[in-house]
Design an enzyme around this catalytic site. Structure first.
Site, PDB file in Angstrom:
ATOM      1  N   ASP A  12       4.552   2.835 -10.646  1.00  0.00           N
ATOM      2  CA  ASP A  12       3.219   3.366 -10.400  1.00  0.00           C
ATOM      3  C   ASP A  12       3.287   4.517  -9.405  1.00  0.00           C
ATOM      4  O   ASP A  12       4.256   4.666  -8.654  1.00  0.00           O
ATOM      5  CB  ASP A  12       2.316   2.274  -9.821  1.00  0.00           C
ATOM      6  CG  ASP A  12       1.538   1.537 -10.900  1.00  0.00           C
ATOM      7  OD1 ASP A  12       1.640   1.924 -12.077  1.00  0.00           O
ATOM      8  OD2 ASP A  12       0.842   0.565 -10.553  1.00  0.00           O
ATOM      9  N   PRO A  51       0.782  -1.241   0.000  1.00  0.00           N
ATOM     10  CA  PRO A  51       0.000   0.000   0.000  1.00  0.00           C
ATOM     11  C   PRO A  51       0.810   1.285   0.000  1.00  0.00           C
ATOM     12  O   PRO A  51       0.240   2.360   0.063  1.00  0.00           O
ATOM     13  CB  PRO A  51      -0.812  -0.119   1.301  1.00  0.00           C
ATOM     14  CG  PRO A  51       0.012  -0.974   2.187  1.00  0.00           C
ATOM     15  CD  PRO A  51       0.699  -1.956   1.286  1.00  0.00           C
ATOM     16  N   MET A  90     -10.747   3.037  -5.272  1.00  0.00           N
ATOM     17  CA  MET A  90     -10.908   4.157  -6.226  1.00  0.00           C
ATOM     18  C   MET A  90     -12.368   4.588  -6.304  1.00  0.00           C
ATOM     19  O   MET A  90     -12.901   4.871  -7.374  1.00  0.00           O
ATOM     20  CB  MET A  90     -10.379   3.748  -7.609  1.00  0.00           C
ATOM     21  CG  MET A  90      -8.907   3.389  -7.615  1.00  0.00           C
ATOM     22  SD  MET A  90      -8.310   2.658  -9.166  1.00  0.00           S
ATOM     23  CE  MET A  90      -8.956   0.978  -9.027  1.00  0.00           C
ATOM     24  N   LYS A 112      -0.992   6.515 -12.665  1.00  0.00           N
ATOM     25  CA  LYS A 112      -2.330   6.942 -13.055  1.00  0.00           C
ATOM     26  C   LYS A 112      -3.031   7.557 -11.847  1.00  0.00           C
ATOM     27  O   LYS A 112      -2.759   7.204 -10.705  1.00  0.00           O
ATOM     28  CB  LYS A 112      -3.150   5.745 -13.542  1.00  0.00           C
ATOM     29  CG  LYS A 112      -2.531   4.989 -14.704  1.00  0.00           C
ATOM     30  CD  LYS A 112      -3.305   3.719 -14.989  1.00  0.00           C
ATOM     31  CE  LYS A 112      -2.643   2.899 -16.102  1.00  0.00           C
ATOM     32  NZ  LYS A 112      -3.349   1.621 -16.341  1.00  0.00           N
ATOM     33  N   GLY A 128       1.617  -0.570  -6.881  1.00  0.00           N
ATOM     34  CA  GLY A 128       1.036  -0.528  -5.562  1.00  0.00           C
ATOM     35  C   GLY A 128       0.163  -1.754  -5.347  1.00  0.00           C
ATOM     36  O   GLY A 128      -0.376  -2.316  -6.300  1.00  0.00           O
ATOM     37  N   GLY A 129       0.042  -2.180  -4.100  1.00  0.00           N
ATOM     38  CA  GLY A 129      -0.815  -3.329  -3.810  1.00  0.00           C
ATOM     39  C   GLY A 129      -0.292  -4.613  -4.402  1.00  0.00           C
ATOM     40  O   GLY A 129       0.891  -4.917  -4.325  1.00  0.00           O
TER      41      GLY A 129
END
Length: 418
Positions: free
Chosen positions: A196, A173, A325, A218, A249-250
């Site tokens: 990212d 995260p 998101m 993004k 990420g993640g």
């Protein structure tokens, strides 16, 4: 023997005859190491350990069950003596010295012509450490260096041309401590990092100056580098002979387009490895003390990225819904769940910037959360958790809790919105 008297080198013994004198555990370990190097091993000892007997029975080495003879060193390239009897070991070493054959004398490191280092292998790197004839000290140093290489604290990156490859690495995260050991190691080997926006950005500052970082991050509704272009970059860099890490990420396979990237690489003949990461869908709620499942509250959960899918998930407080998101469409998402039968008093938690210094938690209900988010300026990156599990959070209002959960002590976030 002073440490300055040592000339470090490595022996290539593939197919060459070597002699091990002794049949105990030390001799067995040395014989195994010599076999791993491809040597033709002969063991001379009246008695042999089970490990040596098994190697002999399988045909991997030759065991001569007798006492040592001076002629045993004839024609060999290397000798290891480990009988445990100082006089015998000294005789073997003297015979080897007379024929100018390197010999390791396990009984007397000070007079030994050669030392056996503590060895570890990481990737295609072999670490060999001598420590003044102190084997335990050498092993401790070896283990520390190997661990530092495994975790990426020491550079394992190749400096000569090699076959290119791609690693899709889940960075967790955002906190640099939550990347896996495997991911950290591959990042330390990278020639190119395709990064990212939500990955562990601090790790980029630790890369060597000549490692290229290509930013493809993004934000919701804004994709400056389209996914097809990201796919092309990965393949192009790998085909140029570079080790490429796609730092995400993640987790790459949890709403991270990792499947598309891996498929594109394979279709274009590029070797690709996928390294799982700690997905924000589970870890970010945990940062606010919210489990996605909890005995007596929820046995399952769904992860979605938009309100369109919400009509297909169970609209019950005992089934946790996790929105990624989802800040921009939060009001619409709440309305969809309410229309599907989710009670308006269902607890909702929003965790912004999970595990980061600016982490913030907002807790309300399905009926109130959209207004609360607007009032406090909730913004991405954020994870939204809907369901009774939010009651477990130590930051939930008191009327959300019961005596069963008030004694729990989950991880405490740094900043909290009352």
């Amino acid at each position: 023997m002073a440490i300055q008297d040592i000339y470090p080198t490595a022996l290539r013994l593939l197919g060459r005859p070597v002699l091990v004198v002794g049949g105990g555990p030390v001799a067995a370990r040395r014989a195994k190491g010599l076999l791993d190097a491809g040597a033709r091993v002969t063991v001379v000892a009246p008695l042999a350990s089970d490990a040596l007997r098994e190697l002999a029975a399988s045909g991997l080495l030759t065991w001569k069950p007798r006492t040592y003879l001076s002629s045993d060193v004839d024609g060999v390239w290397f000798v290891q003596t480990a009988t445990g009897v100082a006089a015998v070991d000294a005789q073997v070493a003297a015979d080897a010295e007379a024929q100018r054959i390197w010999c390791v004398n396990a009984s007397d490191h000070e007079s030994s012509a050669a030392w056996t280092p503590a060895v570890a292998v990481v990737d295609d790197v072999k670490i060999a450490i001598n420590a003044g004839g102190d084997p335990r000290r050498a092993m401790a140093l070896r283990d520390a260096v190997a661990t530092a290489l495994e975790t990426g604290d020491l550079p394992l990156r190749r400096r000569r041309a090699s076959t290119g490859s791609v690693a899709l690495v889940g960075g967790g995260p955002g906190d640099s401590g939550l990347i896996t050991v495997r991911g950290r190691r591959l990042l330390g080997q990278a020639d190119v990092v395709v990064a990212d926006r939500l990955g562990p950005r601090d790790l980029l500052h630790e890369l060597a100056p000549d490692v290229r970082v290509i930013e493809v991050g993004k934000t919701p509704g804004h994709h400056p580098v389209p996914q097809l272009e990201i796919n092309r970059i990965l393949v192009e860099e790998a085909l140029a002979g570079h080790r490429v890490v796609r730092l995400k990420g993640g987790d790459p396979y949890v709403l991270g387009r990792g499947g598309e990237e891996a498929e594109f690489c394979r279709q274009n003949g590029v070797e690709v490895e996928v390294v799982p990461g700690v997905t924000s869908a589970i870890s970010v709620p945990a940062a606010a003390g919210i489990p996605v499942t909890h005995r007596g509250l929820a046995k399952g959960f769904s992860v979605v990225t938009g309100h369109e899918e919400l009509s297909e998930v169970p609209a019950r407080p005992d089934h946790t819904v996790i929105l990624l998101m989802g800040v921009a469409k939060l009001r619409e998402s709440a309305a969809v769940l309410a229309a599907s039968g989710m009670p308006l008093d269902t607890p909702v938690g929003i965790v912004e910037n999970g595990y980061m210094p600016e982490q913030r938690v907002t807790i309300g209900t399905l009926a109130t959360i959209a207004d609360q988010a607007d009032a406090t300026g909730v913004a991405n990156p954020a994870v939204i958790v809907i369901g009774d599990v939010v009651r477990v959070s130590p930051f939930a209002p008191e009327h959300f809790k019961t005596a069963d959960y008030s004694t729990l002590t989950p991880n405490k976030p740094r900043v909290v919105t009352p």
